[in-house]
Design a protein around this motif. Sequence first.
Motif, mmCIF file in Angstrom:
data_model
loop_
_atom_site.group_PDB
_atom_site.id
_atom_site.type_symbol
_atom_site.label_atom_id
_atom_site.label_comp_id
_atom_site.label_asym_id
_atom_site.label_seq_id
_atom_site.Cartn_x
_atom_site.Cartn_y
_atom_site.Cartn_z
ATOM 1 N N LYS A 9 0.799 -1.224 0.000
ATOM 2 C CA LYS A 9 0.000 0.000 0.000
ATOM 3 C C LYS A 9 0.832 1.273 0.000
ATOM 4 O O LYS A 9 0.292 2.363 -0.176
ATOM 5 C CB LYS A 9 -0.937 0.010 1.206
ATOM 6 N N PHE A 10 2.141 1.141 0.212
ATOM 7 C CA PHE A 10 3.010 2.308 0.292
ATOM 8 C C PHE A 10 4.047 2.273 -0.823
ATOM 9 O O PHE A 10 4.492 1.201 -1.230
ATOM 10 C CB PHE A 10 3.732 2.358 1.640
ATOM 11 N N PHE A 11 4.444 3.473 -1.280
ATOM 12 C CA PHE A 11 5.585 3.557 -2.189
ATOM 13 C C PHE A 11 6.861 3.416 -1.360
ATOM 14 O O PHE A 11 7.599 2.450 -1.507
ATOM 15 C CB PHE A 11 5.564 4.891 -2.949
ATOM 16 N N CYS A 12 7.093 4.360 -0.458
ATOM 17 C CA CYS A 12 8.245 4.291 0.445
ATOM 18 C C CYS A 12 8.079 5.381 1.495
ATOM 19 O O CYS A 12 7.836 6.546 1.146
ATOM 20 C CB CYS A 12 9.547 4.491 -0.325
ATOM 21 N N VAL A 13 8.215 5.015 2.763
ATOM 22 C CA VAL A 13 8.012 5.981 3.843
ATOM 23 C C VAL A 13 9.325 6.591 4.339
ATOM 24 O O VAL A 13 9.344 7.284 5.354
ATOM 25 C CB VAL A 13 7.251 5.349 5.029
ATOM 26 N N GLY A 14 10.417 6.343 3.632
ATOM 27 C CA GLY A 14 11.690 6.952 4.010
ATOM 28 C C GLY A 14 12.576 6.007 4.790
ATOM 29 O O GLY A 14 12.485 4.789 4.670
ATOM 30 N N GLY A 15 13.452 6.583 5.601
ATOM 31 C CA GLY A 15 14.405 5.788 6.355
ATOM 32 C C GLY A 15 13.742 4.906 7.392
ATOM 33 O O GLY A 15 12.676 5.233 7.924
ATOM 34 N N ASP A 16 14.376 3.775 7.674
ATOM 35 C CA ASP A 16 13.888 2.836 8.681
ATOM 36 C C ASP A 16 14.230 3.396 10.066
ATOM 37 O O ASP A 16 15.359 3.261 10.543
ATOM 38 C CB ASP A 16 14.548 1.471 8.467
ATOM 39 N N ILE A 17 13.254 4.044 10.684
ATOM 40 C CA ILE A 17 13.482 4.717 11.961
ATOM 41 C C ILE A 17 13.903 3.730 13.049
ATOM 42 O O ILE A 17 14.693 4.066 13.943
ATOM 43 C CB ILE A 17 12.230 5.493 12.395
ATOM 44 N N ASP A 18 13.417 2.491 12.974
ATOM 45 C CA ASP A 18 13.843 1.476 13.942
ATOM 46 C C ASP A 18 15.355 1.277 13.880
ATOM 47 O O ASP A 18 16.016 1.126 14.911
ATOM 48 C CB ASP A 18 13.131 0.151 13.673
ATOM 49 N N ALA A 19 15.897 1.277 12.659
ATOM 50 C CA ALA A 19 17.348 1.111 12.490
ATOM 51 C C ALA A 19 18.096 2.312 13.040
ATOM 52 O O ALA A 19 19.163 2.178 13.641
ATOM 53 C CB ALA A 19 17.678 0.908 11.016
ATOM 54 N N PHE A 20 17.527 3.513 12.847
ATOM 55 C CA PHE A 20 18.150 4.722 13.395
ATOM 56 C C PHE A 20 18.229 4.628 14.912
ATOM 57 O O PHE A 20 19.259 4.920 15.528
ATOM 58 C CB PHE A 20 17.348 5.968 13.020
ATOM 59 N N SER A 21 17.123 4.217 15.521
ATOM 60 C CA SER A 21 17.058 4.132 16.976
ATOM 61 C C SER A 21 18.018 3.081 17.520
ATOM 62 O O SER A 21 18.688 3.293 18.532
ATOM 63 C CB SER A 21 15.631 3.814 17.422
ATOM 64 N N ALA A 22 18.111 1.958 16.813
ATOM 65 C CA ALA A 22 18.971 0.864 17.267
ATOM 66 C C ALA A 22 20.446 1.250 17.250
ATOM 67 O O ALA A 22 21.258 0.668 17.982
ATOM 68 C CB ALA A 22 18.748 -0.363 16.397
ATOM 69 N N ALA A 23 20.807 2.253 16.457
ATOM 70 C CA ALA A 23 22.202 2.670 16.374
ATOM 71 C C ALA A 23 22.670 3.368 17.648
ATOM 72 O O ALA A 23 23.876 3.435 17.911
ATOM 73 C CB ALA A 23 22.405 3.593 15.176
ATOM 74 N N GLY A 24 21.721 3.893 18.419
ATOM 75 C CA GLY A 24 22.062 4.510 19.697
ATOM 76 C C GLY A 24 23.077 5.626 19.564
ATOM 77 O O GLY A 24 22.915 6.549 18.750
ATOM 78 N N ASP A 25 24.152 5.544 20.355
ATOM 79 C CA ASP A 25 25.185 6.583 20.341
ATOM 80 C C ASP A 25 25.964 6.632 19.036
ATOM 81 O O ASP A 25 26.683 7.605 18.778
ATOM 82 C CB ASP A 25 26.165 6.363 21.501
ATOM 83 N N ASP A 26 25.833 5.594 18.225
ATOM 84 C CA ASP A 26 26.525 5.553 16.933
ATOM 85 C C ASP A 26 25.650 6.074 15.797
ATOM 86 O O ASP A 26 25.960 5.865 14.619
ATOM 87 C CB ASP A 26 26.957 4.118 16.614
ATOM 88 N N ALA A 27 24.545 6.749 16.148
ATOM 89 C CA ALA A 27 23.574 7.179 15.139
ATOM 90 C C ALA A 27 24.205 8.061 14.062
ATOM 91 O O ALA A 27 23.913 7.909 12.872
ATOM 92 C CB ALA A 27 22.407 7.901 15.795
ATOM 93 N N GLU A 28 25.067 8.983 14.442
ATOM 94 C CA GLU A 28 25.655 9.886 13.452
ATOM 95 C C GLU A 28 26.433 9.116 12.397
ATOM 96 O O GLU A 28 26.256 9.330 11.186
ATOM 97 C CB GLU A 28 26.567 10.912 14.134
ATOM 98 N N ALA A 29 27.265 8.190 12.820
ATOM 99 C CA ALA A 29 28.051 7.399 11.872
ATOM 100 C C ALA A 29 27.166 6.465 11.062
ATOM 101 O O ALA A 29 27.340 6.322 9.839
ATOM 102 C CB ALA A 29 29.116 6.604 12.612
ATOM 103 N N ALA A 30 26.206 5.833 11.727
ATOM 104 C CA ALA A 30 25.353 4.854 11.051
ATOM 105 C C ALA A 30 24.460 5.520 10.006
ATOM 106 O O ALA A 30 24.344 5.032 8.870
ATOM 107 C CB ALA A 30 24.496 4.117 12.081
#
Length: 260
Positions: A59-80
Amino acid sequence: MSSPAITLDIQDSVAWLTLARPDKRNSVDPAFALRLHELAERCAADPEIRCVVLTGSGKFFCVGGDIDAFSAAGDDAEAAVGALARSFHAGIYRLATMEKPLVTAINGPAAGAGLSLAIMGDIALAADSAHFTSAYSAVGLTPDGGASWWLPRLIGTRRAQEMLFTNRRIGAEEAVSIGLVTRVVPDDTLHVEASAVAKALAKGPVRALARCRALLMESANAGLHDQLDREAASIAKSAGAVEGQEGVAAFLAKRSPHFV
């Protein structure tokens, strides 16, 4: 073995790239980004492929970045996130600069990086159910995928500012009226319409279309004198090429040209 994040199907010289993470609303994660670049390179290099269609599954084309993956990166979010964006951008750039036309068949909502993917098509067809949202600032982020480059050129700086700053949802009909997409088609005929457009482009003068793509890209930052020089060189090269010779001969003979 997990399923690919994007599938490839080649029919009648048209490559169909289908975003294939419907359970994640086709969001962008590292595997998605790598696959996009891999398939973009393949489509660009394969002489049997004369047009590319990008669409989504579900039902979707694309909702953008996988926010779960962003959150899982924690303190490494900037690099990830930086690594993900650079990987994603490699595929974006290849699709935008390959020497063959790109059609986007926007089957549903597009947000964030999905907005960037949707609007980069030379021909962008939106289903009735599609709508468009920047979404970045809603989660404290900034654009990627070329959104900050495409939006001002397609809809003007003022509208781009509104989209990026307020995240106002743009419906399919409004998207056409402001120049964000080419036209709207009913949901149940989107695939048929996209196929017809892509097949027509694939039968056309693909090398000349590639030069048109390049001229439009270059015009964004070119002065008039330089752009006129580019146009002169491009039309001269086209006139001396097989496509140009066939087009002129067909015109004089009052027949349809055969470019393939």
